[in-house]
Design an enzyme around this catalytic site. Structure first.
Site, mmCIF file in Angstrom:
data_model
loop_
_atom_site.group_PDB
_atom_site.id
_atom_site.type_symbol
_atom_site.label_atom_id
_atom_site.label_comp_id
_atom_site.label_asym_id
_atom_site.label_seq_id
_atom_site.Cartn_x
_atom_site.Cartn_y
_atom_site.Cartn_z
ATOM 1 N N ASP A 57 2.471 -3.328 12.264
ATOM 2 C CA ASP A 57 3.330 -3.677 13.394
ATOM 3 C C ASP A 57 2.561 -3.693 14.712
ATOM 4 O OD1 ASP A 57 6.154 -3.852 14.537
ATOM 5 O OD2 ASP A 57 5.419 -2.097 15.601
ATOM 6 N N GLU A 82 -10.242 1.421 -1.001
ATOM 7 C CA GLU A 82 -10.428 2.555 -1.928
ATOM 8 C C GLU A 82 -9.553 2.374 -3.170
ATOM 9 O OE1 GLU A 82 -9.119 5.970 0.268
ATOM 10 O OE2 GLU A 82 -10.680 5.736 1.790
HETATM 11 C C1 GLC Z 1 7.390 -5.464 16.337
HETATM 12 C C2 GLC Z 1 8.666 -5.408 15.533
HETATM 13 C C3 GLC Z 1 9.813 -5.276 16.475
HETATM 14 C C4 GLC Z 1 9.650 -3.986 17.253
HETATM 15 C C5 GLC Z 1 8.289 -3.931 17.943
HETATM 16 C C6 GLC Z 1 7.972 -2.540 18.406
HETATM 17 O O1 GLC Z 1 7.317 -6.575 17.138
HETATM 18 O O2 GLC Z 1 8.762 -6.540 14.701
HETATM 19 O O3 GLC Z 1 11.051 -5.287 15.810
HETATM 20 O O4 GLC Z 1 10.650 -3.891 18.218
HETATM 21 O O5 GLC Z 1 7.244 -4.285 17.072
HETATM 22 O O6 GLC Z 1 7.679 -1.722 17.313
#
Ligand code: GLC
Length: 547
Positions: A207, A258
């Site tokens: 993310d 790993e």
């Molecule tokens: C990414 C996720 C989103 C979230 C952001 C902060 O863009 O897809 O939903 O709000 O990260 O974690």
């Protein structure tokens, strides 16, 4: 391994809160996903990417994690997760989890510990704590803005109630940024990755990766003439896509290497060019990366062709596969986006454009777009409910909205809840088989009666059956399995490409066009009677088998 699964996989995004509710809480859960595995297997997907399922106070729909090695009780238990991983495997489906590493929740023990510790302590070094500027320290440490709007710093209170240091948050104030320069933070995430790889997950969606590195010294950003936070249009941003991010990616890759069995990473990186994006998939970094340029591309042949070419050209030097995505839990669903004659680029939230929305047009285009996405070489990500042709729910009442984007923008951006409404599975009234309670966490529109999975099951012409057919043909026809790709000359409003024994043609124009090639029709998005006459209808797609 020469052809790992992730190079060609069809991956289905599950937003667990809205997928299927097994216990009548009004929110989806892991046992709900388990119950729908036969549906997902029949759809033909290779893997599920599950949006965060960890314990979370839900300030940002689970992207504010308070414990990375557990499951939120609203979704179930670790045992349920283990059972899901095992049962999915028995259906030939892999599980990809979502790792939120740029920030955690303010309720995470790491942050609570840091708050309790003194300025300058090792506990505070896990985050970006800084003194404020000015005599009383009441000016934020720099001018950075949050991706959700407003200033990216929040001031803390000391235990005696006096004002304390500030901490940095690229997203909501409830999501403090972790300090990735700190070796102990890096080690903690190595352990988290191993915890989940040991449990059998096949991959990790990383993310908000470009936020993880910041320019040393946290200098002010020069926002003058810049598009605010908009990372997709800005290269020298001191808090986004800063080059030493790639050291962290290499470290993660060493952890996944790993393990046996082709574990993969897919990066969420909205950056300023396909070339910058390609740096994330160098051979010793992430395996794949989402293609936001494709998602943001309007329904228009020239732009889409450029995006497709640039995607392939930029990845070619590193040998990484392309990925294609049209919707996810952060954007207006594409049936709605494509229902406007022209679309605007808009990543988050509801498109501000006030053009009328024609859902029938959007649906017709969405059918053709699915065939474009599934017809291209590489891997495909699609978002729960797009196989049902769900539109965005743009008229949710203010009182039910939960997205921090709505609150942080002072209500000017209604946020992303409209694409997160619980799925309609069956029946003729809400909750449409999603749950046993009508009190679902977001209400479903009555019109979804016609869009339930059950209603579409027996309708040959439904979106669901189009997705099923296209995915199964993609799996069974030789040309669509390889990575061959060649454009075929076509008219101004047409895109056509050949992949071995398959030719894919798309008509973006308002009138039918002549097909450039004859052969057995494998899949057609609409107006099959025209294809019989050698024509392709407006906003239609066809895959033709040629020998
Ligand atoms: C990414 C996720 C989103 C979230 C952001 C902060 O863009 O897809 O939903 O709000 O990260 O974690």
């Amino acid at each position: 391994m020469t052809n790992p699964w992730w190079r060609t996989a069809v991956i289905y995004e599950v937003y667990p809160r809205s997928f299927a509710d097994s216990n009548g809480s009004g929110e989806g859960d892991i046992n709900g996903i388990r119950a729908k595995l036969p549906y997902l297997a029949a759809l033909g997907v290779d893997a599920l990417w599950i949006a965060p399922w960890y314990p979370s106070p839900m300030a940002d729909g689970g992207y504010d994690v308070s414990d990375y090695c557990n499951i939120d009780p609203r979704y179930g238990t670790l045992e349920d997760a283990d059972a899901l991983i095992a049962e999915a495997a028995s259906h030939g489906i892999r599980i990809v989890i979502d790792l939120v590493a740029n920030h955690c929740s303010i309720q995470h023990a790491w942050f609570q510990r840091a708050l309790a510790a003194a300025p300058g302590s090792p506990e505070r070094e896990w985050f970006y704590f800084r003194d404020g500027l000015g005599e009383n320290g009441d000016t934020p440490p720099n001018n950075w803005i949050s991706n959700f709007g407003g200033i990216a710093w929040t001031r803390t209170k000391n235990s005696d109630g006096t004002d304390g240091q500030w901490y940095l948050h690229t997203f909501a104030p409830e999501q403090p940024d972790l300090n990735w320069n700190n070796e102990v933070v890096q080690q903690a995430f190595d352990d988290i990755l191993r915890f989940w790889f040991d449990r059998g997950v096949a991959g990790v969606r990383a993310d908000a990766v470009p936020a993880m590195a910041k320019v040393d010294g946290l200098p002010d950003a020069d926002y003058e003439g810049k598009p605010g936070f908009r990372s997709s249009e800005w290269t020298d941003n001191p808090h986004w896509d800063v080059p030493h991010i790639h050291e962290y990616m290499r470290r993660w890759r060493r952890v996944s290497d790993e393990y046996s069995g082709d574990r993969m990473f897919v990066t969420e990186a909205v950056v300023s060019s396909p070339e910058r994006l390609a740096l994330y998939v160098r051979p010793d970094e992430m395996h794949t990366s989402f293609n936001f340029d494709f998602l943001l591309g309007s329904w228009e042949p020239k732009t889409l062709r450029e995006v497709i070419d640039q995607t392939m050209d930029s990845l070619a030097p590193y040998g990484a596969p392309s990925t294609w995505v049209l919707s996810n839990h952060d954007v207006t669903r594409h049936v709605t986006r494509f229902g406007r004659k022209r679309q605007q680029k808009q990543l988050f939230g509801i498109d501000a454009d006030d053009q009328p929305i024609d859902i029938a047009l959007g649906t017709r285009r969405a059918r053709a777009a699915a065939m474009l996405m599934l017809g291209l070489p590489g891997s495909v990500y699609f978002y729960q409910g797009e196989e049902l042709g769900l539109p965005n729910v743009d008229d949710l009442p203010d009182e039910v909205l939960q997205d921090p984007m709505f609150f942080q923008s002072g209500g000017t951006n209604r946020g992303r809840d409209g694409c997160r409404v619980p799925l309609p599975w069956s029946g003729s009234v809400a909750p449409f088989g999603f749950s046993s309670t009508t009190a679902t966490w977001l209400p479903q529109p009555a019109e979804w009666e016609a869009l339930t999975a059950e209603a579409q099951e027996s309708d040959e012409a439904s979106m669901l059956n189009l997705y099923r057919r296209a995915i199964s043909v993609r799996r069974s026809v030789a040309g669509l399995q390889g990575e061959d790709f060649e454009w075929i000359p076509s008219g101004e409003f047409v895109l056509a490409f050949r992949r071995g024994d398959v030719t894919c043609v798309f008509n973006f124009g308002e009138i039918p066009v002549e097909l450039p090639i004859a052969g057995e029709v494998l899949v057609v998005s609409a107006d099959a009677h025209l294809v019989e006459q050698g024509l392709l209808g407006s906003d239609c797609a066809v895959w033709i088998h040629t020998v």
